[in-house]
Design a protein around this motif. Structure first.
Motif, mmCIF file in Angstrom:
data_model
loop_
_atom_site.group_PDB
_atom_site.id
_atom_site.type_symbol
_atom_site.label_atom_id
_atom_site.label_comp_id
_atom_site.label_asym_id
_atom_site.label_seq_id
_atom_site.Cartn_x
_atom_site.Cartn_y
_atom_site.Cartn_z
ATOM 1 N N ALA A 242 104.098 73.313 70.785
ATOM 2 C CA ALA A 242 104.337 74.513 72.107
ATOM 3 C C ALA A 242 105.499 74.058 72.837
ATOM 4 O O ALA A 242 106.288 74.786 73.235
ATOM 5 C CB ALA A 242 102.929 74.703 72.626
ATOM 6 N N ARG B 191 113.684 77.114 73.275
ATOM 7 C CA ARG B 191 114.350 78.239 73.718
ATOM 8 C C ARG B 191 115.117 78.087 75.141
ATOM 9 O O ARG B 191 115.288 79.097 75.789
ATOM 10 C CB ARG B 191 113.254 79.385 73.727
ATOM 11 C CG ARG B 191 112.460 79.639 72.587
ATOM 12 C CD ARG B 191 111.753 81.053 72.696
ATOM 13 N NE ARG B 191 110.712 81.010 73.591
ATOM 14 C CZ ARG B 191 109.272 80.504 73.173
ATOM 15 N NH1 ARG B 191 109.119 80.137 71.851
ATOM 16 N NH2 ARG B 191 108.470 80.417 74.084
ATOM 17 N N THR C 78 104.064 77.750 81.804
ATOM 18 C CA THR C 78 104.622 78.390 80.661
ATOM 19 C C THR C 78 103.949 77.747 79.313
ATOM 20 O O THR C 78 103.776 78.646 78.266
ATOM 21 C CB THR C 78 106.331 77.729 80.649
ATOM 22 O OG1 THR C 78 106.097 76.269 80.666
ATOM 23 C CG2 THR C 78 106.958 78.503 81.679
ATOM 24 N N ASP D 174 101.105 80.292 78.758
ATOM 25 C CA ASP D 174 101.527 81.526 78.247
ATOM 26 C C ASP D 174 101.892 81.203 76.652
ATOM 27 O O ASP D 174 101.656 82.152 75.763
ATOM 28 C CB ASP D 174 102.744 82.051 78.992
ATOM 29 C CG ASP D 174 102.191 82.488 80.378
ATOM 30 O OD1 ASP D 174 100.988 82.782 80.585
ATOM 31 O OD2 ASP D 174 103.258 82.818 81.161
ATOM 32 N N GLU D 175 102.713 80.255 76.262
ATOM 33 C CA GLU D 175 102.983 80.034 74.893
ATOM 34 C C GLU D 175 101.658 79.738 74.188
ATOM 35 O O GLU D 175 101.624 80.590 72.997
ATOM 36 C CB GLU D 175 103.950 78.851 74.793
ATOM 37 C CG GLU D 175 104.254 78.413 73.494
ATOM 38 C CD GLU D 175 105.459 79.418 73.020
ATOM 39 O OE1 GLU D 175 105.891 79.307 71.747
ATOM 40 O OE2 GLU D 175 105.984 80.085 73.823
ATOM 41 N N ARG E 159 98.729 81.204 74.665
ATOM 42 C CA ARG E 159 97.991 82.223 74.618
ATOM 43 C C ARG E 159 98.538 83.330 73.915
ATOM 44 O O ARG E 159 97.763 84.060 73.360
ATOM 45 C CB ARG E 159 98.089 82.759 76.284
ATOM 46 C CG ARG E 159 96.759 83.934 76.427
ATOM 47 C CD ARG E 159 96.724 84.310 77.821
ATOM 48 N NE ARG E 159 96.256 83.500 78.945
ATOM 49 C CZ ARG E 159 96.815 82.652 79.714
ATOM 50 N NH1 ARG E 159 98.104 82.988 79.872
ATOM 51 N NH2 ARG E 159 96.084 81.882 80.484
ATOM 52 N N LYS E 160 99.858 83.260 73.802
ATOM 53 C CA LYS E 160 100.614 84.383 72.832
ATOM 54 C C LYS E 160 100.197 84.019 71.630
ATOM 55 O O LYS E 160 100.347 84.818 70.439
ATOM 56 C CB LYS E 160 101.841 84.266 73.032
ATOM 57 C CG LYS E 160 102.546 84.766 74.394
ATOM 58 C CD LYS E 160 104.163 84.639 74.600
ATOM 59 C CE LYS E 160 104.502 85.148 75.985
ATOM 60 N NZ LYS E 160 106.035 84.799 76.129
ATOM 61 N N LYS E 161 100.095 82.661 71.215
ATOM 62 C CA LYS E 161 99.785 82.371 69.811
ATOM 63 C C LYS E 161 98.259 82.276 69.449
ATOM 64 O O LYS E 161 97.745 81.877 68.385
ATOM 65 C CB LYS E 161 100.206 81.034 69.390
ATOM 66 C CG LYS E 161 101.931 81.017 69.394
ATOM 67 C CD LYS E 161 102.568 79.708 69.197
ATOM 68 C CE LYS E 161 103.907 79.632 69.063
ATOM 69 N NZ LYS E 161 104.571 78.426 68.642
ATOM 70 N N GLU E 162 97.267 82.741 70.532
ATOM 71 C CA GLU E 162 95.895 82.620 70.319
ATOM 72 C C GLU E 162 95.411 81.331 70.161
ATOM 73 O O GLU E 162 94.604 81.274 69.367
ATOM 74 C CB GLU E 162 95.333 83.716 69.218
ATOM 75 C CG GLU E 162 95.944 85.003 69.726
ATOM 76 C CD GLU E 162 95.183 86.185 68.655
ATOM 77 O OE1 GLU E 162 94.777 85.867 67.483
ATOM 78 O OE2 GLU E 162 95.436 87.178 68.635
#
Length: 505
Positions: free
Chosen positions: A60, A67, A75, A78-79, A81-84
């Motif tokens: 991550a 990016r 950050t 969030d990264e 969490r988006k990828k579960e």
């Protein structure tokens, strides 16, 4: 070899090469300094981490930096969490633990190397297991084992040879190398302290290991340790003295004062009332720091001789380096300074630290005891890694000010007692227990002796001190009798029984 998946909180099997703490420290370093992630891209990959949660976290981090984003708790959460993946690695508590794990990035390269070395060891084990499994399955015959299997392992060995500094070797190999080095060595790596009785107990002096000198306040811990440092430097060995309280000038003045007194004693040997003569010409540390403009010619001559001695070939100045600080020097800074000294001078120096309790905390959020324990363990590790003596001064617990020196004096930090190779406690000679003496008689004697010794010290007279070896991991215990002249920052051997009885200088 069956792949082991480890998540946060699991017990890691010790037979598998891994260092979870090093992985946490490096990931913590990445949080502290995002540029490290960029510079280590390609130098260490997620697969090199043993713990699954650490692999996921590093992936991550790399994605965020690719990016152009910063890596922090928000950050990265969030990264994941988006990828579960956030709950899979242990959630916010896990990220917070890693974020706070490394207050400094000074040893990031060391942690990276440890992680790669452990991965290399696991890779060799996996390769060996695959070959063994093919033999069991009947897919390899004897010739295949000698060619394919051996070639595969050899190829793996060549690929990993630069990543194997921490890989464990068999005890037999270690013993062979060790015995071979002993046969080629004429004498042990020993650094005499300059005090004959103390050196006799220590089998010749200081050996590579961790030494702690403790005493109550004002008993000359710094004077004693500085004099040992000077004596080692005078033998031509490198010494790095970390002064966390006194300035370089003050330490040098202490050495100059001692030399002035010793030279005055030698010049006036046999003279009646020699101490009065010496006190009239030799100078204290305070006198030297104030300046010599108003001194007598005899004193100025002594100062000039002492200065030439200190900076000359026979003096300690050429082989002694003093690093001063105030609350900003911790074990990481000391380790880095020792490594830098080796790069610049080609040798690792003997290290002296004044003193343990005022070193910079390893973790500002930890207790004093936790920080001291961590520092002690790291100093012990440094003495082992660099094969040098590390001598640290330690204060005593206040409840031990009225007792004979003992192990309990170091109880403020359990790590001091358990990790030190040698514990040396300084005490007034009158604190030593007398055979058959009752507690009441001892209390009375100590009170009388204490007042008498303080009067003598104020007059510039020497006082008797015991250097008690409370612990000696590889040698004998005992005590060395010394005479201490606080006025001139000088310790000397007690040369005869009569001196021990009435302490004339």
């Amino acid at each position: 070899m069956t792949k082991t998946t480890v998540t946060r909180g699991e017990i890691v099997p010790q037979q598998v090469p891994q260092d979870i703490e090093a992985e946490k420290y490096l990931l913590g370093d990445f949080f502290q300094k995002n540029e490290l992630i960029d510079s280590y891209r390609g130098k260490i990959e997620p697969r090199h981490f043993y713990r699954e949660a650490h692999r996921v976290l590093y992936e991550a981090m790399l994605a965020l930096r690719a990016r152009g984003q910063g890596v922090d708790l928000v950050t990265i959460a969030d990264e994941l969490r988006k990828k579960e993946l956030l709950e899979r690695v242990g959630g916010i508590p896990f990220l917070t633990e890693i974020f706070h794990f490394s207050p400094s990035t000074a040893n990031a390269e060391q942690y990276r190397q440890i992680i790669l070395d452990k991965w290399a060891a696991r890779a060799v084990m996996e390769q060996n297991s695959r070959v063994n499994q093919e033999i069991v399955d009947g897919n390899l015959d004897a010739s295949d084992v000698l060619t394919k299997g051996a070639d595969a392992l050899l190829d793996m060995s060549f690929k990993l040879q630069n990543r194997a500094s921490y890989m464990p070797e068999s005890a037999a190999v270690t013993a062979y190398k060790f015995l071979d080095s002993l046969l080629a060595k004429e004498r042990a790596d020993c650094y005499p302290t300059g005090f004959k009785e103390l050196d006799a107990i220590l089998d010749g002096g200081l050996f590579p290991g961790f030494y702690v000198v403790g005493a109550i306040s004002s008993l000359g811990k710094t004077t004693f340790s500085l004099q040992i440092a000077d004596n080692i430097a005078m033998s031509g060995k490198a010494v790095l003295f970390f002064s966390l309280e006194m300035s370089r000038q003050e330490l040098i003045a202490k050495s100059i004062s001692r030399r002035m007194m010793q030279k005055a004693m030698k010049d006036n040997a046999g003279v009646k009332n020699v101490l009065e003569k010496v006190k009239g010409s030799a100078k204290t540390t305070r006198d030297i720091m104030k300046g010599a403009k108003s001194w007598s010619k005899a004193s100025r001559d002594l100062l000039q001789e002492a200065a030439f001695w200190y900076t000359g070939e026979e003096g300690p100045g050429s082989h002694l380096a003093i690093s001063e600080g105030a609350g900003n020097i911790g074990y990481k800074e000391i380790r880095a300074a020792v490594q830098a000294y080796k790069v610049e001078n080609g040798v690792y120096p003997v290290v002296v630290i004044d003193y343990l309790q005022i070193m910079a905390p390893a973790d500002p959020r930890a207790t004093d005891k936790q920080n001291t324990d961590k520092t002690v363990l790291e100093l012990k590790r440094m003495s082992r890694d660099f094969n040098i003596p590390v001598l640290a001064i330690s204060s005593f617990n206040r409840e031990n000010y009225s007792q004979a020196v003992n192990m309990a004096a170091f109880k403020e930090s359990g790590a001091v007692e358990y990790s030190a190779d040698v514990l040396i406690g300084l005490q007034y000679e009158y604190m030593r227990k007398r055979p058959g003496e009752t507690d009441k008689a001892r209390t009375t004697r100590i009170a009388e002796s204490q007042e008498h010794v303080q009067q003598e010290a104020a007059q510039g007279l020497p006082i008797l001190v015991d250097a008690v070896i409370l612990k000696n991991r590889n040698g004998a215990r005992g005590h060395a009798s010394l005479k201490f002249m606080p006025r001139f920052n000088c310790y000397e051997d007690v040369t005869c029984k009569q001196e021990q009885e009435d302490a004339p200088f």
